[in-house]
Design a protein around this motif. Structure first.
Motif, PDB file in Angstrom:
ATOM      1  N   GLN A  57       0.421  -1.168  -0.061  1.00 63.49           N
ATOM      2  CA  GLN A  57      -0.295  -0.280  -0.250  1.00 63.49           C
ATOM      3  C   GLN A  57       0.905   1.259  -0.612  1.00 63.49           C
ATOM      4  OE1 GLN A  57      -2.611   0.278   3.648  1.00 63.49           O
ATOM      5  NE2 GLN A  57      -3.252   2.511   3.293  1.00 63.49           N
ATOM      6  N   VAL A  58       0.851   2.458  -0.605  1.00 64.03           N
ATOM      7  CA  VAL A  58       1.133   3.145  -0.889  1.00 64.03           C
ATOM      8  C   VAL A  58       0.185   4.204  -0.755  1.00 64.03           C
ATOM      9  CG1 VAL A  58       2.861   5.439  -1.962  1.00 64.03           C
ATOM     10  CG2 VAL A  58       3.286   2.415  -2.863  1.00 64.03           C
ATOM     11  N   GLY A  59       0.158   5.143   0.335  1.00 63.12           N
ATOM     12  CA  GLY A  59      -1.084   5.736   0.236  1.00 63.12           C
ATOM     13  C   GLY A  59      -3.279   5.417  -0.521  1.00 63.12           C
ATOM     14  N   ALA A  60      -2.969   5.892  -1.262  1.00 64.95           N
ATOM     15  CA  ALA A  60      -4.918   5.173  -1.678  1.00 64.95           C
ATOM     16  C   ALA A  60      -4.231   4.064  -2.882  1.00 64.95           C
ATOM     17  CB  ALA A  60      -5.409   5.766  -1.929  1.00 64.95           C
ATOM     18  N   ASP A  61      -3.238   4.194  -3.128  1.00 66.21           N
ATOM     19  CA  ASP A  61      -2.999   2.421  -4.458  1.00 66.21           C
ATOM     20  C   ASP A  61      -2.551   1.381  -3.543  1.00 66.21           C
ATOM     21  OD1 ASP A  61      -2.557   4.075  -6.688  1.00 66.21           O
ATOM     22  OD2 ASP A  61      -1.832   5.883  -5.841  1.00 66.21           O
ATOM     23  N   ILE A  62      -2.818   0.213  -4.075  1.00 70.96           N
ATOM     24  CA  ILE A  62      -3.173  -0.971  -3.575  1.00 70.96           C
ATOM     25  C   ILE A  62      -2.011  -1.513  -4.465  1.00 70.96           C
ATOM     26  CG2 ILE A  62      -4.518  -2.638  -2.123  1.00 70.96           C
ATOM     27  CD1 ILE A  62      -4.684   0.053  -0.993  1.00 70.96           C
ATOM     28  N   TYR A  63      -0.739  -2.124  -4.238  1.00 68.54           N
ATOM     29  CA  TYR A  63      -0.471  -3.398  -5.099  1.00 68.54           C
ATOM     30  C   TYR A  63      -1.250  -5.014  -4.815  1.00 68.54           C
ATOM     31  CZ  TYR A  63       1.441   1.331  -6.607  1.00 68.54           C
ATOM     32  OH  TYR A  63       1.613   2.597  -6.784  1.00 68.54           O
ATOM     33  N   CYS A  64      -1.520  -5.177  -5.871  1.00 73.10           N
ATOM     34  CA  CYS A  64      -1.697  -6.956  -5.017  1.00 73.10           C
ATOM     35  C   CYS A  64      -1.068  -8.277  -6.412  1.00 73.10           C
ATOM     36  CB  CYS A  64      -2.742  -7.029  -5.319  1.00 73.10           C
ATOM     37  SG  CYS A  64      -4.399  -6.366  -4.659  1.00 73.10           S
ATOM     38  N   ASP A  65      -0.196  -8.790  -5.702  1.00 71.46           N
ATOM     39  CA  ASP A  65       0.582  -9.743  -6.246  1.00 71.46           C
ATOM     40  C   ASP A  65       1.884  -9.580  -6.408  1.00 71.46           C
ATOM     41  OD1 ASP A  65      -0.029 -12.060  -8.739  1.00 71.46           O
ATOM     42  OD2 ASP A  65       2.201 -10.652  -9.336  1.00 71.46           O
ATOM     43  N   ILE A 283      -7.688  -0.097 -11.417  1.00 65.55           N
ATOM     44  CA  ILE A 283      -9.315  -0.336 -10.933  1.00 65.55           C
ATOM     45  C   ILE A 283      -9.121   0.581  -9.809  1.00 65.55           C
ATOM     46  CG2 ILE A 283      -9.765  -2.364 -12.558  1.00 65.55           C
ATOM     47  CD1 ILE A 283     -10.540  -3.156  -9.213  1.00 65.55           C
ATOM     48  N   ARG A 284     -10.900   1.173  -9.809  1.00 70.83           N
ATOM     49  CA  ARG A 284     -11.002   2.452  -9.063  1.00 70.83           C
ATOM     50  C   ARG A 284     -11.982   1.680  -7.843  1.00 70.83           C
ATOM     51  NH1 ARG A 284     -14.589   6.205  -8.506  1.00 70.83           N
ATOM     52  NH2 ARG A 284     -13.991   8.127  -7.790  1.00 70.83           N
ATOM     53  N   LYS A 285     -11.951   2.073  -6.733  1.00 67.85           N
ATOM     54  CA  LYS A 285     -13.199   1.184  -6.424  1.00 67.85           C
ATOM     55  C   LYS A 285     -13.119   2.992  -4.873  1.00 67.85           C
ATOM     56  CE  LYS A 285     -13.938  -2.669  -4.770  1.00 67.85           C
ATOM     57  NZ  LYS A 285     -14.540  -3.038  -5.429  1.00 67.85           N
ATOM     58  N   ASP A 286     -14.945   2.577  -4.659  1.00 68.49           N
ATOM     59  CA  ASP A 286     -14.895   3.683  -3.602  1.00 68.49           C
ATOM     60  C   ASP A 286     -15.813   3.505  -2.627  1.00 68.49           C
ATOM     61  OD1 ASP A 286     -15.493   5.767  -2.220  1.00 68.49           O
ATOM     62  OD2 ASP A 286     -16.378   7.179  -4.426  1.00 68.49           O
ATOM     63  N   THR A 287     -15.469   2.967  -1.390  1.00 69.86           N
ATOM     64  CA  THR A 287     -16.516   2.544  -0.832  1.00 69.86           C
ATOM     65  C   THR A 287     -15.682   3.832   0.481  1.00 69.86           C
ATOM     66  OG1 THR A 287     -15.065   1.795   0.931  1.00 69.86           O
ATOM     67  CG2 THR A 287     -16.195   0.477  -0.829  1.00 69.86           C
ATOM     68  N   PRO A 288     -17.264   3.836   1.221  1.00 68.80           N
ATOM     69  CA  PRO A 288     -17.098   4.743   2.588  1.00 68.80           C
ATOM     70  C   PRO A 288     -16.356   4.711   3.907  1.00 68.80           C
ATOM     71  CG  PRO A 288     -19.835   3.794   2.050  1.00 68.80           C
ATOM     72  CD  PRO A 288     -18.383   2.836   1.589  1.00 68.80           C
ATOM     73  N   GLU A 289     -15.741   3.489   3.907  1.00 67.22           N
ATOM     74  CA  GLU A 289     -14.798   2.992   4.809  1.00 67.22           C
ATOM     75  C   GLU A 289     -13.346   3.101   3.954  1.00 67.22           C
ATOM     76  OE1 GLU A 289     -14.400  -1.493   4.785  1.00 67.22           O
ATOM     77  OE2 GLU A 289     -13.821  -1.823   6.983  1.00 67.22           O
ATOM     78  N   THR A 290     -13.450   3.325   2.991  1.00 61.19           N
ATOM     79  CA  THR A 290     -11.902   3.519   2.143  1.00 61.19           C
ATOM     80  C   THR A 290     -11.555   5.133   1.232  1.00 61.19           C
ATOM     81  OG1 THR A 290     -11.973   2.326   0.337  1.00 61.19           O
ATOM     82  CG2 THR A 290     -11.357   0.759   2.185  1.00 61.19           C
ATOM     83  N   GLY A 291     -12.511   5.467   1.322  1.00 62.22           N
ATOM     84  CA  GLY A 291     -12.836   6.099   0.232  1.00 62.22           C
ATOM     85  C   GLY A 291     -12.245   5.687  -1.041  1.00 62.22           C
ATOM     86  N   VAL A 292     -12.345   6.649  -1.930  1.00 63.25           N
ATOM     87  CA  VAL A 292     -10.971   5.695  -3.682  1.00 63.25           C
ATOM     88  C   VAL A 292      -9.971   5.238  -3.518  1.00 63.25           C
ATOM     89  CG1 VAL A 292     -10.973   6.872  -5.974  1.00 63.25           C
ATOM     90  CG2 VAL A 292     -12.649   8.101  -4.608  1.00 63.25           C
ATOM     91  N   LEU A 293      -9.709   4.492  -3.731  1.00 66.26           N
ATOM     92  CA  LEU A 293      -8.984   3.431  -4.132  1.00 66.26           C
ATOM     93  C   LEU A 293      -7.989   3.238  -5.758  1.00 66.26           C
ATOM     94  CD1 LEU A 293      -9.274   0.473  -1.526  1.00 66.26           C
ATOM     95  CD2 LEU A 293      -8.095   2.860  -0.839  1.00 66.26           C
ATOM     96  N   HIS A 294      -6.926   3.188  -6.156  1.00 62.46           N
ATOM     97  CA  HIS A 294      -6.758   2.806  -7.177  1.00 62.46           C
ATOM     98  C   HIS A 294      -5.851   0.931  -6.982  1.00 62.46           C
ATOM     99  CE1 HIS A 294      -6.469   6.647  -9.840  1.00 62.46           C
ATOM    100  NE2 HIS A 294      -8.091   6.149  -9.404  1.00 62.46           N
ATOM    101  N   ILE A 295      -6.188   0.054  -7.506  1.00 60.09           N
ATOM    102  CA  ILE A 295      -6.167  -0.782  -7.476  1.00 60.09           C
ATOM    103  C   ILE A 295      -5.026  -1.656  -8.050  1.00 60.09           C
ATOM    104  CG2 ILE A 295      -6.117  -3.194  -5.767  1.00 60.09           C
ATOM    105  CD1 ILE A 295      -9.237  -2.620  -4.558  1.00 60.09           C
ATOM    106  N   HIS A 296      -4.783  -2.280  -8.171  1.00 60.52           N
ATOM    107  CA  HIS A 296      -2.940  -2.085  -9.185  1.00 60.52           C
ATOM    108  C   HIS A 296      -3.093  -3.919  -9.256  1.00 60.52           C
ATOM    109  CE1 HIS A 296      -1.376   1.926  -9.471  1.00 60.52           C
ATOM    110  NE2 HIS A 296      -2.128   1.684  -8.855  1.00 60.52           N
ATOM    111  N   PHE A 297      -3.221  -4.406 -10.334  1.00 56.84           N
ATOM    112  CA  PHE A 297      -2.335  -5.659 -10.651  1.00 56.84           C
ATOM    113  C   PHE A 297      -1.935  -5.851 -11.662  1.00 56.84           C
ATOM    114  CE2 PHE A 297      -6.949  -5.508  -8.949  1.00 56.84           C
ATOM    115  CZ  PHE A 297      -6.903  -6.440  -8.228  1.00 56.84           C
ATOM    116  N   PRO A 298      -0.589  -7.088 -11.931  1.00 62.82           N
ATOM    117  CA  PRO A 298      -0.250  -7.017 -12.870  1.00 62.82           C
ATOM    118  C   PRO A 298      -0.948  -7.520 -14.095  1.00 62.82           C
ATOM    119  CG  PRO A 298       0.087  -8.662 -11.517  1.00 62.82           C
ATOM    120  CD  PRO A 298      -0.638  -8.340 -10.660  1.00 62.82           C
ATOM    121  N   ARG A 299      -0.303  -8.127 -15.825  1.00 57.84           N
ATOM    122  CA  ARG A 299      -1.771  -8.699 -16.585  1.00 57.84           C
ATOM    123  C   ARG A 299      -1.051  -9.900 -16.339  1.00 57.84           C
ATOM    124  NH1 ARG A 299      -5.575  -6.099 -19.501  1.00 57.84           N
ATOM    125  NH2 ARG A 299      -4.463  -3.736 -20.276  1.00 57.84           N
ATOM    126  N   ALA A 300       0.368 -10.512 -16.303  1.00 55.41           N
ATOM    127  CA  ALA A 300       0.649 -11.660 -16.396  1.00 55.41           C
ATOM    128  C   ALA A 300       0.194 -13.366 -14.893  1.00 55.41           C
ATOM    129  CB  ALA A 300       2.105 -12.648 -16.478  1.00 55.41           C
TER     130      ALA A 300
END
Ligand SMILES: N[C@@H](CCC(=O)N[C@@H](CS)C(=O)NCC(=O)O)C(=O)O
Length: 315
Positions: A57-65, A283-300
């Motif tokens: 997690q870097v602020g509101a950017d979330i990196y998965c994988d 992708i962007r998600k916006d929930t009351p709990e988290t506010g606006v997030l950008h969630i990052h995934f690799p293609r591979a």
């Protein structure tokens, strides 16, 4: 430099890759320890349902994988680079290693420590993660095959060191080293280094290479709570995407999409597509709990589909 937060647990080998990368780059980081067995409700809120570990997690950017986490770390601090011989060779080697060694490594691991794994851990891995039983009894019949395969793969690593230099792809450390180290680390840390070195016939050069990687350490970190991490996300704004918009299949920006791992824990994460290139999807998600997030995934290793075409949706 923004806060760098790693959600992880000690025994996770994929997390070990990233802890070492943080140490190698000399990045200070914040550590959020998660349970080895879900539920992990606060992490889930940040990832939109992606259930694997680690997550950066870097602020509101979330990196998965780990693949995309390495890419994020490289952007945050380009030197020393994690790709000294180019991105392609390191990433391809890493994807192969992760996929090819996971089952044999677990098979060997449970032969040593299977009786100590709690039933809820085994049940979770069978029902929600891998889809097969990793208890010692269930894995035992294939143990010889697991040892044979890991021994063959380890010999390939030895030959890379012999032919390419001090590291797998050349004279400087790359993502491939951190990745190929991680399953051997898992086995040596839990089963005993001497036993594993002998059982898998690891060469002195390979053992010296592992010692060198181990010596990198994890850099400087402080522990924070999952609640702290959620609050940091909620009050932050996602960074401007450093990839443009280029989806090779023509999915338009602003579309609802689902992103699903194509191996284990096939839980789709849905959101609005904000940016993409051949290697990364945001992708962007916006929930009351988290506010606006950008969630990052690799293609591979992930499938991105317009919502409606996927089989299951969680958001
Ligand atoms: N492709 C993923 C694999 C991650 C992975 O499988 N991590 C393991 C822990 S080392 C995991 O998530 N296990 C199930 C869990 O912890 O829920 C990556 O590179 O990050």
């Amino acid at each position: 430099m923004p806060d760098i937060i790693l959600h992880h647990y000690d025994l996770s080998p994929f997390s070990e890759k990233i802890r070492l990368a943080l140490g190698y780059k000399g990045l200070d980081w914040k550590s959020v320890k998660v349970e080895a067995v879900p539920p992990r409700p606060l992490l889930n809120a940040l990832t939109g349902g992606y259930r694997r570990v680690p997550v950066l997690q870097v602020g509101a950017d979330i990196y998965c994988d780990t693949e995309i986490i390495f890419r994020a770390l490289e952007r945050l601090k380009p030197n020393p680079t994690l790709y000294p011989t180019g991105v392609g060779i390191s990433k391809a080697l890493s994807l192969w290693w992760d996929r090819a060694t996971w089952k044999p490594a677990i098979g060997i691991l449970v032969d040593y420590i299977g009786e100590h794994l709690p039933p809820e851990f085994l049940a979770d891995r069978k029902d929600h993660y891998l889809g097969y039983d990793i208890s010692k009894a269930a894995m035992a019949p294939m143990l010889p095959a697991y040892v044979q395969e890991m021994t063959a793969f380890a010999e390939w690593l030895g030959s890379m060191l012999q032919e390419n230099g001090a590291y797998l792809t050349g004279n400087a450390l790359s993502v491939a080293d951190l990745t190929c180290y991680h399953s051997l680390w898992l086995l040596r840390a839990n089963c005993g280094a001497e036993e594993i070195d002998k059982q898998l016939n690891l060469s002195p050069a390979l053992v010296a290479w592992m010692d060198e990687i181990n010596a990198i350490g994890h850099g400087k970190s402080i522990e924070i709570t999952p609640e702290d991490a959620l609050e940091i996300a909620r009050t932050a704004t996602p960074s401007l995407p450093s990839v443009g918009f280029n989806d090779p299949t023509g999915i338009a920006a602003g579309s609802r999409v689902s992103v699903t791992p194509n191996d284990n824990a096939r839980v789709p994460v849905t959101g609005t597509l904000v940016a993409a290139d051949a290697q990364e999807i945001i992708i962007r998600k916006d929930t009351p709990e988290t506010g606006v997030l950008h969630i990052h995934f690799p293609r591979a290793g992930f499938e991105t589909l317009p919502v409606g075409l996927s089989t299951k949706s969680v958001a």
